[in-house]
Scaffold this motif. Structure first.
Motif, short mmCIF file in Angstrom:
data_model
loop_
_atom_site.label_atom_id
_atom_site.label_comp_id
_atom_site.label_asym_id
_atom_site.label_seq_id
_atom_site.Cartn_x
_atom_site.Cartn_y
_atom_site.Cartn_z
N ASP A 20 -39.94 -29.37 -8.13
CA ASP A 20 -37.53 -30.01 -8.12
C ASP A 20 -38.22 -30.37 -9.35
O ASP A 20 -39.04 -30.22 -10.28
CB ASP A 20 -38.26 -31.01 -6.89
N ASP A 22 -34.95 -33.22 -11.20
CA ASP A 22 -34.99 -34.69 -11.21
C ASP A 22 -35.62 -35.58 -9.93
O ASP A 22 -35.46 -35.01 -9.25
CB ASP A 22 -33.13 -34.78 -11.48
N GLY A 23 -36.35 -36.68 -11.12
CA GLY A 23 -37.08 -37.49 -10.34
C GLY A 23 -38.66 -36.61 -9.96
O GLY A 23 -38.99 -37.62 -9.59
N THR A 24 -38.92 -35.30 -10.60
CA THR A 24 -39.72 -35.23 -10.85
C THR A 24 -40.62 -34.31 -11.72
O THR A 24 -41.88 -34.95 -11.84
CB THR A 24 -39.76 -33.36 -9.22
N ASP A 216 -39.29 -34.94 -4.82
CA ASP A 216 -38.63 -36.81 -4.54
C ASP A 216 -37.74 -36.59 -3.61
O ASP A 216 -37.98 -37.99 -3.45
CB ASP A 216 -38.57 -36.91 -5.85
N ASP A 221 -36.55 -31.25 -0.14
CA ASP A 221 -37.28 -30.70 -1.72
C ASP A 221 -38.60 -30.61 -0.26
O ASP A 221 -39.10 -29.72 -0.31
CB ASP A 221 -37.91 -31.71 -2.13
MG LIG Z 1 -34.98 -34.01 -6.95
#
Ligand SMILES: [Mg+2]
Length: 266
Positions: A20, A22-24, A216, A221
């Motif tokens: 993934d 964003d956030g990952t 995330d 996910d």
């Molecule tokens: Mg994400």
């Protein structure tokens, strides 16, 4: 066995990681310092990596360019997006039919490039994307077509998209508005749908047990791997809190602080 040994075992058969974004691997425009060393570790250990984003407000090229600007160069085959999942399915199941697309220029162009005709007056079906150019006119038209019997498909189920300083409503929320007006719930195609799992295994040409999906967000996910042999890895560097994880019915195979920690087990 200690945690390290246990996780090494679980990851032993993994030939490719689907990450993934964003956030990952980054947050907004800030690349995590662990990302480049992690990607190098994947390569060093003879594995491959791919990216998959649910964000249907953009297209594949926009993400390849974003990664390039962060110093990460990938081939087009390494970038997957929910737009491609729904387009592939429509070409296989609704070939020759015309679409009304509630989406950004990026999404509309992906449809046109795939040879799908856009019809603003009398479409065969309606597609809902993460439309950051949404207007009242567009959504009213879509609801009218749906009330007249056109089937409706959603590109990605996310309720919100993280942005600097908070969240903005994503495709799932637009679909909820359409459902409130028409009573019709759309079928979704990005993560966590089975369509995406099938798309990924087909695209990678690997068995489920050779793939690890890293992200995330629990309900996209991690949920995409549920009930399959794909390994799910939750990173705590994005939106999931320890409280959310404790209360979740969706249980990841592996939980790590961030991809830096994951790299230690390869
Ligand atoms: Mg994400």
């Amino acid at each position: 066995m200690d945690k390290r040994g246990e996780l090494r075992n679980k990851l032993e058969g993994t030939k490719a990681f689907v990450l993934d974004m964003d956030g990952t691997i980054y947050l907004g425009d800030r690349l995590f310092e662990e990302t480049v060393p992690f990607l190098e570790k994947i390569r060093e250990t003879g594995r491959d990596f791919y990216f998959f984003t649910n964000n249907s407000s953009r297209n594949k090229e926009a993400y390849i360019a974003k990664l390039h600007n962060m110093g990460i160069d990938i081939s087009p085959a390494q970038m997957m997006i929910s737009n491609e999942v729904i387009i592939k399915w429509l070409l296989e199941n609704r070939r020759g039919e015309r679409a009304f697309v509630v989406g950004t220029e990026y999404l509309v162009n992906d449809f046109l490039q795939a040879g799908i005709e856009i019809d603003e007056e009398n479409p065969d079906y309606v597609v809902l994307g993460f439309d950051t150019s949404l207007t009242y006119e567009k959504i009213s038209k879509a609801c009218g077509f749906i009330r007249d019997g056109a089937p409706v498909f959603g590109v990605n189920a996310d309720w919100n998209c993280p942005v600097e300083g908070g969240f903005i409503p994503d495709c799932g929320s637009i679909a909820a508005l359409v459902k409130a007006s028409t009573g019709v719930q759309c079928e979704f195609f990005g993560k966590p749908s089975r369509h995406t799992l099938d798309y990924i295994t087909g695209h990678l040409g690997l068995k489920q047990s050779e793939i690890a999906i890293v992200g995330d967000r629990l309900y996209t996910d991690i949920a995409v791997a549920a009930g399959s042999e794909v390994l799910s890895v939750l990173v705590m560097s994005g939106e999931t809190t320890h409280d959310m994880l404790r209360e979740s019915e969706i249980v990841p195979d592996i939980v790590v602080r961030d991809i830096g920690e994951l790299g230690e087990y390869l």
